[in-house]
Motif scaffolding. Structure first.
Motif, PDB file in Angstrom:
ATOM      1  N   ALA A   6      -0.365  -3.489  -0.496  1.00 57.75           N
ATOM      2  CA  ALA A   6      -1.673  -2.832  -0.436  1.00 57.75           C
ATOM      3  C   ALA A   6      -1.775  -1.934   0.787  1.00 57.75           C
ATOM      4  CB  ALA A   6      -2.785  -3.873  -0.425  1.00 57.75           C
ATOM      5  N   ALA A   7      -1.207  -2.378   1.916  1.00 62.79           N
ATOM      6  CA  ALA A   7      -1.217  -1.543   3.126  1.00 62.79           C
ATOM      7  C   ALA A   7      -0.364  -0.294   2.926  1.00 62.79           C
ATOM      8  CB  ALA A   7      -0.714  -2.352   4.314  1.00 62.79           C
ATOM      9  N   THR A   8       0.755  -0.444   2.203  1.00 62.54           N
ATOM     10  CA  THR A   8       1.586   0.722   1.897  1.00 62.54           C
ATOM     11  C   THR A   8       0.830   1.712   1.022  1.00 62.54           C
ATOM     12  OG1 THR A   8       3.586  -0.644   2.004  1.00 62.54           O
ATOM     13  CG2 THR A   8       3.777   1.483   0.894  1.00 62.54           C
TER      14      THR A   8
ATOM     15  N   GLU B 126      -8.111  -5.836  -1.571  1.00 62.45           N
ATOM     16  CA  GLU B 126      -7.189  -6.954  -1.378  1.00 62.45           C
ATOM     17  C   GLU B 126      -7.823  -8.054  -0.529  1.00 62.45           C
ATOM     18  OE1 GLU B 126      -4.072  -9.546  -1.148  1.00 62.45           O
ATOM     19  OE2 GLU B 126      -4.389  -7.899  -2.546  1.00 62.45           O
TER      20      GLU B 126
ATOM     21  N   PHE C 130      -7.556   5.234   1.561  1.00 62.16           N
ATOM     22  CA  PHE C 130      -6.984   4.426   2.642  1.00 62.16           C
ATOM     23  C   PHE C 130      -7.731   3.100   2.792  1.00 62.16           C
ATOM     24  CE2 PHE C 130      -7.273   3.228   7.192  1.00 62.16           C
ATOM     25  CZ  PHE C 130      -5.942   2.881   7.408  1.00 62.16           C
TER      26      PHE C 130
ATOM     27  N   ALA D 102      -0.187  -8.143   0.334  1.00 58.22           N
ATOM     28  CA  ALA D 102      -0.953  -7.520   1.415  1.00 58.22           C
ATOM     29  C   ALA D 102      -0.187  -6.332   1.997  1.00 58.22           C
ATOM     30  CB  ALA D 102      -1.267  -8.543   2.504  1.00 58.22           C
ATOM     31  N   THR D 103       1.136  -6.491   2.147  1.00 59.11           N
ATOM     32  CA  THR D 103       1.954  -5.388   2.654  1.00 59.11           C
ATOM     33  C   THR D 103       1.984  -4.233   1.659  1.00 59.11           C
ATOM     34  OG1 THR D 103       3.348  -6.982   3.820  1.00 59.11           O
ATOM     35  CG2 THR D 103       4.241  -4.767   3.522  1.00 59.11           C
TER      36      THR D 103
ATOM     37  N   ALA E 252      -2.279   2.131   1.048  1.00 58.82           N
ATOM     38  CA  ALA E 252      -3.299   2.766   1.883  1.00 58.82           C
ATOM     39  C   ALA E 252      -2.772   4.046   2.523  1.00 58.82           C
ATOM     40  CB  ALA E 252      -3.770   1.791   2.964  1.00 58.82           C
ATOM     41  N   LEU E 253      -1.453   4.104   2.754  1.00 59.29           N
ATOM     42  CA  LEU E 253      -0.868   5.336   3.280  1.00 59.29           C
ATOM     43  C   LEU E 253      -1.085   6.502   2.326  1.00 59.29           C
ATOM     44  CD1 LEU E 253       2.545   3.988   4.637  1.00 59.29           C
ATOM     45  CD2 LEU E 253       0.513   4.621   5.965  1.00 59.29           C
TER      46      LEU E 253
ATOM     47  N   GLN F 118      -7.098  -1.746   0.664  1.00 59.77           N
ATOM     48  CA  GLN F 118      -7.031  -2.847   1.627  1.00 59.77           C
ATOM     49  C   GLN F 118      -8.294  -3.699   1.584  1.00 59.77           C
ATOM     50  OE1 GLN F 118      -4.742  -1.790   5.436  1.00 59.77           O
ATOM     51  NE2 GLN F 118      -5.744   0.126   4.919  1.00 59.77           N
TER      52      GLN F 118
END
Length: 417
Positions: A259-261, A158, A151, A256-257, A263-264, A155
Protein backbone atom coordinates in the motif's frame (compact mmCIF):
# COMPACT_ATOMS: atom_id res chain seq x y z
CA UNK A 1 -23.27 31.15 -1.22
CA UNK A 2 -19.46 31.24 -1.23
CA UNK A 3 -16.66 33.79 -1.07
CA UNK A 4 -16.86 36.56 -3.67
CA UNK A 5 -13.19 36.39 -4.63
CA UNK A 6 -11.67 37.94 -7.76
CA UNK A 7 -8.31 36.13 -7.84
CA UNK A 8 -8.71 33.08 -10.11
CA UNK A 9 -6.21 31.06 -8.10
CA UNK A 10 -8.86 30.60 -5.38
CA UNK A 11 -10.66 28.34 -7.86
CA UNK A 12 -7.47 26.30 -8.19
CA UNK A 13 -7.17 26.06 -4.40
CA UNK A 14 -10.75 24.79 -4.17
CA UNK A 15 -10.12 22.26 -6.91
CA UNK A 16 -6.98 20.90 -5.25
CA UNK A 17 -8.89 20.45 -1.98
CA UNK A 18 -11.96 18.83 -3.52
CA UNK A 19 -10.02 16.50 -5.79
CA UNK A 20 -8.12 14.96 -2.89
CA UNK A 21 -11.35 13.02 -2.22
CA UNK A 22 -12.56 12.68 -5.81
CA UNK A 23 -13.67 9.34 -7.19
CA UNK A 24 -10.16 8.38 -8.34
CA UNK A 25 -8.39 8.29 -4.95
CA UNK A 26 -11.44 7.13 -2.97
CA UNK A 27 -12.87 4.48 -5.33
CA UNK A 28 -10.24 3.53 -7.94
CA UNK A 29 -6.88 3.89 -6.19
CA UNK A 30 -8.07 1.92 -3.15
CA UNK A 31 -9.31 -0.95 -5.38
CA UNK A 32 -6.27 -3.12 -4.72
CA UNK A 33 -6.30 -2.39 -0.99
CA UNK A 34 -9.90 -3.61 -0.61
CA UNK A 35 -9.56 -6.53 -3.08
CA UNK A 36 -8.10 -9.23 -0.83
CA UNK A 37 -10.07 -8.30 2.31
CA UNK A 38 -13.26 -8.57 0.25
CA UNK A 39 -12.14 -11.91 -1.20
CA UNK A 40 -11.47 -13.27 2.28
CA UNK A 41 -14.71 -12.00 3.79
CA UNK A 42 -16.97 -12.90 0.86
CA UNK A 43 -15.21 -16.09 -0.26
CA UNK A 44 -14.74 -14.82 -3.83
CA UNK A 45 -12.06 -15.52 -6.44
CA UNK A 46 -10.00 -12.62 -7.77
CA UNK A 47 -11.96 -12.35 -11.01
CA UNK A 48 -15.27 -12.29 -9.11
CA UNK A 49 -14.07 -9.62 -6.70
CA UNK A 50 -12.63 -7.59 -9.61
CA UNK A 51 -16.01 -7.72 -11.34
CA UNK A 52 -17.83 -6.52 -8.22
CA UNK A 53 -15.43 -3.60 -7.91
CA UNK A 54 -15.39 -2.81 -11.66
CA UNK A 55 -18.98 -3.21 -12.82
CA UNK A 56 -20.01 0.07 -11.21
CA UNK A 57 -17.48 1.92 -13.34
CA UNK A 58 -19.91 1.54 -16.25
CA UNK A 59 -22.53 3.58 -14.38
CA UNK A 60 -19.98 6.16 -13.30
CA UNK A 61 -18.92 6.55 -16.92
CA UNK A 62 -22.50 6.97 -18.13
CA UNK A 63 -23.28 9.61 -15.51
CA UNK A 64 -20.32 11.91 -16.23
CA UNK A 65 -21.77 13.48 -19.42
CA UNK A 66 -25.15 13.78 -17.67
CA UNK A 67 -23.58 15.83 -14.89
CA UNK A 68 -21.60 17.79 -17.49
CA UNK A 69 -24.82 18.72 -19.30
CA UNK A 70 -26.44 19.69 -15.99
CA UNK A 71 -23.48 21.93 -15.09
CA UNK A 72 -23.56 23.60 -18.50
CA UNK A 73 -27.26 24.34 -17.94
CA UNK A 74 -27.58 25.07 -14.20
CA UNK A 75 -24.04 26.03 -13.12
CA UNK A 76 -21.42 23.99 -11.34
CA UNK A 77 -22.10 24.65 -7.67
CA UNK A 78 -25.85 24.07 -7.83
CA UNK A 79 -25.34 20.59 -9.27
CA UNK A 80 -22.19 19.60 -7.37
CA UNK A 81 -23.21 20.30 -3.79
CA UNK A 82 -26.25 18.03 -3.73
CA UNK A 83 -24.34 15.40 -5.71
CA UNK A 84 -21.49 15.30 -3.19
CA UNK A 85 -23.92 14.58 -0.35
CA UNK A 86 -25.46 11.67 -2.28
CA UNK A 87 -22.03 10.34 -3.23
CA UNK A 88 -20.70 10.41 0.34
CA UNK A 89 -23.83 8.62 1.61
CA UNK A 90 -23.51 5.95 -1.12
CA UNK A 91 -19.91 5.18 -0.12
CA UNK A 92 -20.87 4.86 3.54
CA UNK A 93 -23.77 2.59 2.58
CA UNK A 94 -21.28 -0.07 1.43
CA UNK A 95 -20.62 -0.78 5.11
CA UNK A 96 -24.13 -2.29 5.36
CA UNK A 97 -23.73 -4.68 2.42
CA UNK A 98 -24.71 -8.30 3.18
CA UNK A 99 -22.41 -11.16 2.16
CA UNK A 100 -24.05 -11.35 -1.23
CA UNK A 101 -22.32 -10.89 -4.58
CA UNK A 102 -25.42 -9.32 -6.14
CA UNK A 103 -26.13 -6.97 -3.23
CA UNK A 104 -22.54 -5.73 -2.95
CA UNK A 105 -22.21 -5.28 -6.72
CA UNK A 106 -25.41 -3.21 -6.87
CA UNK A 107 -24.42 -1.07 -3.88
CA UNK A 108 -20.98 -0.48 -5.33
CA UNK A 109 -22.57 0.40 -8.68
CA UNK A 110 -24.72 2.99 -6.88
CA UNK A 111 -21.63 4.49 -5.26
CA UNK A 112 -19.80 4.56 -8.59
CA UNK A 113 -22.74 6.22 -10.37
CA UNK A 114 -22.87 8.93 -7.69
CA UNK A 115 -19.07 9.28 -7.83
CA UNK A 116 -19.36 10.83 -11.31
CA UNK A 117 -20.13 14.15 -9.59
CA UNK A 118 -16.69 13.94 -7.96
CA UNK A 119 -14.74 13.38 -11.16
CA UNK A 120 -12.65 16.42 -12.19
CA UNK A 121 -15.46 17.62 -14.49
CA UNK A 122 -16.81 20.52 -12.41
CA UNK A 123 -13.39 21.64 -11.25
CA UNK A 124 -11.98 21.55 -14.79
CA UNK A 125 -14.99 23.43 -16.18
CA UNK A 126 -14.51 26.22 -13.64
CA UNK A 127 -10.77 26.51 -14.29
CA UNK A 128 -11.21 26.54 -18.08
CA UNK A 129 -13.64 29.44 -17.65
CA UNK A 130 -11.31 31.45 -15.35
CA UNK A 131 -8.02 30.80 -17.19
CA UNK A 132 -6.79 30.96 -20.76
CA UNK A 133 -3.12 31.89 -21.14
CA UNK A 134 -2.16 29.92 -18.01
CA UNK A 135 -4.86 27.27 -18.39
CA UNK A 136 -2.45 24.34 -18.60
CA UNK A 137 -0.59 25.38 -15.46
CA UNK A 138 -3.83 26.02 -13.55
CA UNK A 139 -5.24 22.64 -14.58
CA UNK A 140 -1.96 20.94 -13.66
CA UNK A 141 -1.91 22.43 -10.17
CA UNK A 142 -5.61 21.69 -9.64
CA UNK A 143 -5.41 18.10 -10.82
CA UNK A 144 -2.44 17.50 -8.53
CA UNK A 145 -5.13 17.17 -5.86
CA UNK A 146 -5.95 13.77 -7.40
CA UNK A 147 -2.32 12.77 -6.98
CA UNK A 148 -2.27 13.98 -3.39
CA UNK A 149 -5.39 11.93 -2.74
CA UNK A 150 -3.76 8.98 -4.47
CA UNK A 151 -0.89 9.25 -2.01
CA UNK A 152 -3.11 9.53 1.07
CA UNK A 153 -6.12 7.29 0.38
CA UNK A 154 -4.50 3.85 -0.19
CA UNK A 155 -2.52 4.17 3.04
CA UNK A 156 -5.52 5.54 4.91
CA UNK A 157 -7.73 2.74 3.58
CA UNK A 158 -5.17 0.13 4.64
CA UNK A 159 -4.94 1.62 8.15
CA UNK A 160 -8.74 1.75 8.45
CA UNK A 161 -9.14 -1.85 7.26
CA UNK A 162 -6.63 -2.99 9.88
CA UNK A 163 -8.55 -1.18 12.64
CA UNK A 164 -12.23 -1.27 11.70
CA UNK A 165 -12.43 -3.73 8.79
CA UNK A 166 -13.34 -3.04 5.18
CA UNK A 167 -16.89 -2.03 6.12
CA UNK A 168 -15.80 0.58 8.62
CA UNK A 169 -13.19 1.79 6.13
CA UNK A 170 -15.82 2.55 3.47
CA UNK A 171 -18.03 4.33 6.04
CA UNK A 172 -15.06 6.47 7.11
CA UNK A 173 -14.13 7.34 3.51
CA UNK A 174 -17.72 8.46 2.86
CA UNK A 175 -17.65 10.81 5.83
CA UNK A 176 -14.24 12.16 4.87
CA UNK A 177 -15.46 12.90 1.32
CA UNK A 178 -18.36 14.95 2.63
CA UNK A 179 -16.25 16.89 5.14
CA UNK A 180 -13.56 17.81 2.60
CA UNK A 181 -15.34 18.22 -0.76
CA UNK A 182 -18.57 19.98 0.26
CA UNK A 183 -16.94 23.09 1.81
CA UNK A 184 -14.34 23.28 -0.99
CA UNK A 185 -17.05 23.51 -3.66
CA UNK A 186 -19.33 25.74 -1.57
CA UNK A 187 -16.57 28.29 -0.95
CA UNK A 188 -14.44 28.36 -4.08
CA UNK A 189 -15.83 26.59 -7.16
CA UNK A 190 -17.93 28.80 -9.45
CA UNK A 191 -17.99 30.36 -12.91
CA UNK A 192 -16.52 33.89 -13.32
CA UNK A 193 -18.82 36.91 -13.30
CA UNK A 194 -18.46 39.82 -15.78
CA UNK A 195 -15.03 41.40 -15.32
CA UNK A 196 -13.53 38.36 -13.58
CA UNK A 197 -11.05 35.79 -14.83
CA UNK A 198 -7.83 36.14 -16.78
CA UNK A 199 -9.48 38.22 -19.51
CA UNK A 200 -11.25 40.69 -17.26
CA UNK A 201 -13.87 41.07 -19.96
CA UNK A 202 -17.55 40.37 -20.30
CA UNK A 203 -18.78 37.05 -19.05
CA UNK A 204 -20.17 34.90 -21.83
CA UNK A 205 -22.61 32.07 -21.30
CA UNK A 206 -24.07 29.17 -23.23
CA UNK A 207 -24.41 29.72 -26.97
CA UNK A 208 -22.30 32.93 -26.85
CA UNK A 209 -19.15 31.05 -25.83
CA UNK A 210 -16.75 30.14 -28.65
CA UNK A 211 -16.77 26.45 -29.46
CA UNK A 212 -18.66 23.51 -30.89
CA UNK A 213 -21.91 21.94 -29.86
CA UNK A 214 -21.71 18.28 -28.77
CA UNK A 215 -23.14 17.19 -32.13
CA UNK A 216 -20.56 19.21 -34.05
CA UNK A 217 -17.73 17.91 -31.86
CA UNK A 218 -18.69 14.25 -32.25
CA UNK A 219 -18.83 14.71 -36.04
CA UNK A 220 -15.08 15.46 -36.13
CA UNK A 221 -12.33 12.86 -36.48
CA UNK A 222 -10.41 14.64 -33.71
CA UNK A 223 -13.06 13.72 -31.17
CA UNK A 224 -12.83 10.02 -31.95
CA UNK A 225 -9.04 10.05 -31.98
CA UNK A 226 -9.06 11.75 -28.58
CA UNK A 227 -11.50 9.30 -26.98
CA UNK A 228 -9.51 6.36 -28.39
CA UNK A 229 -6.37 7.72 -26.74
CA UNK A 230 -8.20 8.18 -23.44
CA UNK A 231 -9.58 4.65 -23.51
CA UNK A 232 -6.22 3.03 -24.27
CA UNK A 233 -4.36 4.96 -21.57
CA UNK A 234 -7.06 4.26 -18.98
CA UNK A 235 -7.30 0.53 -19.68
CA UNK A 236 -3.52 0.15 -19.52
CA UNK A 237 -2.48 2.41 -16.62
CA UNK A 238 -5.59 2.48 -14.42
CA UNK A 239 -6.17 -1.21 -15.06
CA UNK A 240 -2.64 -2.00 -13.89
CA UNK A 241 -2.68 0.34 -10.89
CA UNK A 242 -5.81 -1.36 -9.55
CA UNK A 243 -3.86 -4.63 -9.19
CA UNK A 244 -0.54 -3.31 -7.87
CA UNK A 245 -1.24 -4.25 -4.24
CA UNK A 246 -2.31 -7.86 -4.99
CA UNK A 247 0.55 -8.17 -7.51
CA UNK A 248 3.11 -7.21 -4.88
CA UNK A 249 1.53 -9.24 -2.09
CA UNK A 250 1.56 -12.28 -4.40
CA UNK A 251 5.34 -11.79 -4.56
CA UNK A 252 5.56 -11.96 -0.76
CA UNK A 253 5.59 -8.23 -0.02
CA UNK A 254 3.58 -7.31 3.13
CA UNK A 255 0.26 -5.59 2.38
CA UNK A 256 1.18 -2.43 4.32
CA UNK A 257 4.40 -2.14 2.30
CA UNK A 258 2.49 -2.73 -0.93
CA UNK A 259 0.00 0.00 0.00
CA UNK A 260 2.89 2.37 0.75
CA UNK A 261 4.39 1.54 -2.65
CA UNK A 262 1.07 2.32 -4.29
CA UNK A 263 1.08 5.67 -2.47
CA UNK A 264 4.11 6.59 -4.57
CA UNK A 265 1.75 6.45 -7.54
CA UNK A 266 -0.20 9.34 -6.04
CA UNK A 267 2.92 11.46 -5.61
CA UNK A 268 4.11 10.62 -9.12
CA UNK A 269 0.66 11.46 -10.52
CA UNK A 270 0.79 14.81 -8.75
CA UNK A 271 4.25 15.46 -10.22
CA UNK A 272 3.06 14.39 -13.66
CA UNK A 273 0.11 16.77 -13.51
CA UNK A 274 2.25 19.74 -12.47
CA UNK A 275 4.86 18.93 -15.10
CA UNK A 276 2.32 18.37 -17.87
CA UNK A 277 0.39 21.51 -16.92
CA UNK A 278 3.54 23.62 -17.10
CA UNK A 279 4.71 22.09 -20.38
CA UNK A 280 1.46 22.22 -22.37
CA UNK A 281 1.36 26.02 -21.97
CA UNK A 282 4.76 26.14 -23.67
CA UNK A 283 4.89 23.14 -26.01
CA UNK A 284 2.41 21.35 -28.24
CA UNK A 285 0.40 19.02 -26.01
CA UNK A 286 0.76 15.95 -28.25
CA UNK A 287 4.56 16.13 -27.96
CA UNK A 288 4.33 16.36 -24.18
CA UNK A 289 1.97 13.37 -24.12
CA UNK A 290 4.30 11.31 -26.32
CA UNK A 291 7.18 11.53 -23.86
CA UNK A 292 5.13 10.95 -20.72
CA UNK A 293 2.96 8.16 -22.17
CA UNK A 294 6.04 6.11 -23.06
CA UNK A 295 7.39 6.13 -19.48
CA UNK A 296 4.84 3.61 -18.08
CA UNK A 297 5.94 0.95 -20.59
CA UNK A 298 9.20 0.61 -18.67
CA UNK A 299 7.13 0.76 -15.50
CA UNK A 300 5.22 -2.38 -16.51
CA UNK A 301 8.51 -4.28 -16.87
CA UNK A 302 9.71 -3.12 -13.44
CA UNK A 303 6.43 -4.20 -11.85
CA UNK A 304 6.66 -7.64 -13.44
CA UNK A 305 10.05 -8.18 -11.77
CA UNK A 306 8.59 -7.48 -8.27
CA UNK A 307 12.11 -7.40 -6.81
CA UNK A 308 13.99 -4.77 -4.84
CA UNK A 309 13.17 -1.16 -5.60
CA UNK A 310 12.06 -1.86 -9.18
CA UNK A 311 8.31 -2.01 -8.35
CA UNK A 312 8.53 1.41 -6.69
CA UNK A 313 10.23 2.85 -9.79
CA UNK A 314 7.57 1.21 -11.96
CA UNK A 315 4.77 2.74 -9.91
CA UNK A 316 6.37 6.19 -10.25
CA UNK A 317 6.57 5.82 -14.05
CA UNK A 318 2.90 4.81 -14.18
CA UNK A 319 1.98 7.87 -12.12
CA UNK A 320 3.80 10.21 -14.50
CA UNK A 321 1.86 8.78 -17.43
CA UNK A 322 -1.57 8.96 -15.83
CA UNK A 323 -0.88 12.46 -14.49
CA UNK A 324 -0.45 13.64 -18.05
CA UNK A 325 -3.67 12.02 -19.22
CA UNK A 326 -6.06 13.62 -16.72
CA UNK A 327 -4.61 17.08 -17.40
CA UNK A 328 -4.93 16.61 -21.14
CA UNK A 329 -8.62 15.71 -21.11
CA UNK A 330 -9.64 19.18 -19.97
CA UNK A 331 -6.88 21.02 -21.83
CA UNK A 332 -7.46 19.34 -25.19
CA UNK A 333 -11.25 19.61 -24.98
CA UNK A 334 -10.92 23.37 -24.46
CA UNK A 335 -8.34 23.77 -27.28
CA UNK A 336 -10.02 21.55 -29.90
CA UNK A 337 -13.73 22.00 -29.10
CA UNK A 338 -13.92 25.31 -27.19
CA UNK A 339 -16.06 26.15 -24.16
CA UNK A 340 -19.54 26.41 -25.64
CA UNK A 341 -20.46 22.91 -24.40
CA UNK A 342 -17.32 22.16 -22.39
CA UNK A 343 -19.09 20.26 -19.61
CA UNK A 344 -20.93 17.88 -21.90
CA UNK A 345 -18.03 17.21 -24.29
CA UNK A 346 -15.64 16.75 -21.36
CA UNK A 347 -18.21 14.41 -19.88
CA UNK A 348 -18.21 12.25 -23.02
CA UNK A 349 -14.41 12.08 -22.96
CA UNK A 350 -14.27 11.25 -19.27
CA UNK A 351 -17.00 8.66 -19.79
CA UNK A 352 -14.75 6.82 -22.24
CA UNK A 353 -11.83 7.21 -19.83
CA UNK A 354 -13.95 5.66 -17.06
CA UNK A 355 -14.99 2.79 -19.33
CA UNK A 356 -11.33 2.11 -19.99
CA UNK A 357 -10.48 2.19 -16.28
CA UNK A 358 -13.31 -0.21 -15.38
CA UNK A 359 -12.40 -2.55 -18.26
CA UNK A 360 -8.75 -2.59 -17.21
CA UNK A 361 -9.57 -3.44 -13.60
CA UNK A 362 -11.90 -6.22 -14.71
CA UNK A 363 -9.53 -7.70 -17.30
CA UNK A 364 -6.63 -7.70 -14.85
CA UNK A 365 -8.52 -9.96 -12.45
CA UNK A 366 -9.70 -12.39 -15.10
CA UNK A 367 -6.30 -12.57 -16.83
CA UNK A 368 -4.76 -13.52 -13.49
CA UNK A 369 -7.36 -16.25 -12.93
CA UNK A 370 -6.71 -17.68 -16.41
CA UNK A 371 -2.91 -17.36 -16.57
CA UNK A 372 -1.95 -17.42 -12.90
CA UNK A 373 0.10 -14.27 -13.52
CA UNK A 374 -0.33 -10.58 -14.35
CA UNK A 375 2.41 -10.67 -17.01
CA UNK A 376 0.08 -11.12 -20.04
CA UNK A 377 -1.96 -8.13 -18.87
CA UNK A 378 1.21 -6.02 -18.47
CA UNK A 379 2.33 -6.88 -22.01
CA UNK A 380 -1.07 -5.92 -23.40
CA UNK A 381 -0.97 -2.65 -21.47
CA UNK A 382 2.37 -1.75 -23.06
CA UNK A 383 1.01 -2.37 -26.56
CA UNK A 384 -2.03 -0.20 -25.81
CA UNK A 385 0.20 2.73 -24.81
CA UNK A 386 2.22 2.51 -28.01
CA UNK A 387 -1.00 2.77 -30.04
CA UNK A 388 -2.12 5.73 -27.87
CA UNK A 389 1.12 7.58 -28.63
CA UNK A 390 0.63 7.10 -32.37
CA UNK A 391 -2.95 8.37 -32.20
CA UNK A 392 -2.30 11.43 -30.03
CA UNK A 393 0.08 12.74 -32.69
CA UNK A 394 -2.76 12.65 -35.23
CA UNK A 395 -4.83 15.38 -33.53
CA UNK A 396 -3.34 18.28 -35.49
CA UNK A 397 -3.10 21.97 -34.59
CA UNK A 398 -5.30 23.58 -31.92
CA UNK A 399 -8.63 24.91 -33.18
CA UNK A 400 -9.06 27.29 -30.21
CA UNK A 401 -5.58 28.48 -29.22
CA UNK A 402 -4.86 31.15 -26.59
CA UNK A 403 -7.09 34.17 -27.21
CA UNK A 404 -5.32 37.22 -28.63
CA UNK A 405 -8.36 39.43 -29.12
CA UNK A 406 -10.90 40.70 -26.52
CA UNK A 407 -13.53 38.19 -25.42
CA UNK A 408 -16.60 40.10 -26.83
CA UNK A 409 -15.20 39.86 -30.35
CA UNK A 410 -14.97 36.11 -30.01
CA UNK A 411 -18.71 35.85 -29.52
CA UNK A 412 -19.21 36.89 -33.15
CA UNK A 413 -17.07 34.03 -34.48
CA UNK A 414 -18.86 31.12 -36.16
CA UNK A 415 -19.28 27.98 -34.10
CA UNK A 416 -17.48 25.80 -36.63
CA UNK A 417 -13.74 26.53 -37.17
Amino acid sequence: MGIRFTNPWWVVAGAVTGLVVCNGPVMAFTFGVFLKPLMEDMGWQRGTASFALSFGGIFSALMVPVFGWMMDRWRIRRVALSGIVIYAFAIALLALSPRSFLAFTLLFALAEAASAIQTPIGYAKAIAAWFDRRRGLALGIAMSGVGLGGFIMPQLAEALIERVGWRGAYASLGLLTLVVAFPAVALWIREPLPGEGEHGGASLEGRDLPGLTPRQATATIRFWILVAVLFLVAISINGTVAHIVPLLTDAGIPRATAAATLALFGLATMTGRLLAGYLVDRFFASYVATVLFLAPIAGFAFLASATGTLPAIGVILLGLGLGTEIDLIAFLVSRYFGQRAFGQIYGYCFMVFSFGSASGRLLGGYVYDLAGSYNPALIGAGIALVIAVILVNRLGAYVYPVRREPVPELAAQPALP
